[in-house]
Design an enzyme around this catalytic site. Structure first.
Site: not given
Ligand code: HOZ
Length: 430
Positions: A146, A241, A269
């Site tokens: 994702y 990623d 994050k």
């Protein structure tokens, strides 16, 4: 019996009238576990407290950012100090420079950094750079990985898409989706065939070095190095990623510890310490394709805002203290070992996948190394586990396909209590 939920239930009733599904991000609606969501009022250290006053040991960890625990006094102080100086200026600051410099110190392949507001934005930007750099239209991603919810990346995506069993999203024109090629994670042959069939058309391969959005799935030993070789052979850029793994599995980019030299890295994050942030980092020649240096347009009103940057800088300072990653590993390994033992004792078929402080218990599976295997997981058994753990005071991500996040605020006792709870719950679930 059971925990009180009256106030959460009332809030949810109100929320569904004003917010689609009552939530601002689908997994939070808890539909995948067949429950109404609890509303969280506050969080401190390793705990979250709901609107009915219940306290839980938290393994959602804000889905990744809360690596030093919630509301760490040093991070709170930094943000509070900054708040008195203004929230955002729409102008350059020394703070964002400090964060860019710190990222380039920690990540060898990062020569320059552009801060954005989320991982989704970082992925969109990196892909635009890759297309501009190569003059090629297509990208290759892996099933179950994702990379945020932009049009071109919601193709066989993990996270919410996997949780709700929808491989793609409505509203994505087929013309856009057709530019995204998807191959199974951990399957080099499939990648090679795909690149061969699309020779000269693939701008970039984008990958999570440890997949953490179909549950945690580690790369097979040869997968990432083979992938890097294939990217070179076919002239595609490699985008790692690391929105989840960056600064969580090590101080910097985990892909680099695995021997990769990505052209572009996505961060988010942890580098924002719980405030909204994302970043694209990479080779200077690629990064300088971005406006105002080059022709690739990208911009953001709140990009690099000083509140997120102060929270991020303070969190990174805490992560530079000695023994931090060893401690995360020790706690997470105890959690993994304890849960495995509990599952074995109760003779529940399941496997526990872990990478550092990321962990997933896949129910009904002996092994999970691809999204196909992840999809075979017994989601109703997971739902029973989730509900039982909640009753026992443990807050898990409400999906079989999200990772549990361990933080520095968890104590050995928290881990023991979690393992004891898991032992009781799995013994009852079978
Ligand atoms: N899909 C996100 C995690 N992989 C969910 C984030 C959230 O709901 O906060």
């Amino acid at each position: 019996m059971g925990i009180s939920r009256e106030r959460s239930a009332l809030l949810f009733e109100r929320a569904v009238r004003r917010i689609p599904g009552g939530v601002n991000s689908p997994v939070r609606a808890w539909r995948a576990v067949g429950l109404k969501p609890l509303f969280i009022e506050r969080a401190q250290g390793a705990y979250v407290f709901d609107a009915d006053g219940n306290r839980f040991i938290d393994y959602v960890g804000a889905f990744g950012p809360a690596i030093v625990g919630h509301a760490h006094p040093r991070v709170v102080k930094a943000v509070a100090e900054q708040a008195t100086e203004g929230f955002s200026y729409g102008a350059a600051t020394e703070l964002e420079l400090a964060l860019a410099e710190e990222i380039t110190r920690a990540v060898s392949s990062a020569e320059e950094v552009r801060l954005v507001n989320s991982g989704t934005e970082a992925a969109m930007t990196a892909i635009r750079i890759a297309r501009a750099a190569t003059s090629r239209p297509k990208i290759v991603k892996f099933e179950g990985c994702y990379h945020g919810h932009s049009d071109g990346l919601l193709v066989r995506a993990g996270s919410g898409a996997l949780t709700f069993g929808v491989p793609d999203s409505a509203g994505v024109p087929p013309e856009i989706a057709s530019l995204t090629l998807s191959v199974p994670y951990n399957k080099l042959d499939a990648l090679e065939q795909c690149l061969e069939a699309n020779r000269g058309e693939v701008a970039a391969i984008i990958v999570e070095p440890v997949a953490a959005n179909m549950g945690v799935v580690r790369p097979e030993p040869e997968f990432l190095s083979g992938l890097q070789d294939l990217a070179r052979r076919f002239g595609c850029l490699l985008i790692c990623d690391e929105v989840i793994t960056g600064f969580r599995l090590c101080y910097g980019a985990f892909s680099e510890t695995l021997g990769l030299a990505p052209d572009l890295i996505l961060l988010g994050k942890v580098i924002g310490g719980g405030m909204p942030i994302g970043a694209v980092a990479g080779r200077r020649d690629l990064m300088e394709l971005l406006a105002p240096c080059g022709p690739v347009y990208q911009a953001g009103t709140l990009a690099g805002n000083p509140l997120s940057v102060r929270a991020g800088l303070e969190t990174l300072a805490l992560l530079r203290e000695p023994g931090v990653y060893e401690r995360l590993d020790k706690l997470s390994s105890a959690l993994e070992g304890g849960i495995k033992k509990a599952l074995d004792r109760a003779r529940v078929k399941a496997c526990v996948n872990r990478a550092g402080s990321l962990l997933t218990v896949f129910f009904g599976c002996e092994r999970v190394s691809t999204s196909e295997q992840a999809r075979e997981a017994d989601t109703s058994l997971f739902a029973r586990f989730f509900a039982g753990m909640l009753e026992a005071g443990v807050f898990l991500p409400a999906s079989q396909f999200e990772a549990m996040f361990v933080s520095l605020a968890h104590s050995e006792e928290d881990i023991e209590r979690t393992v004891d709870a898991a032992a009781r719950v799995v013994a009852l679930s079978t």
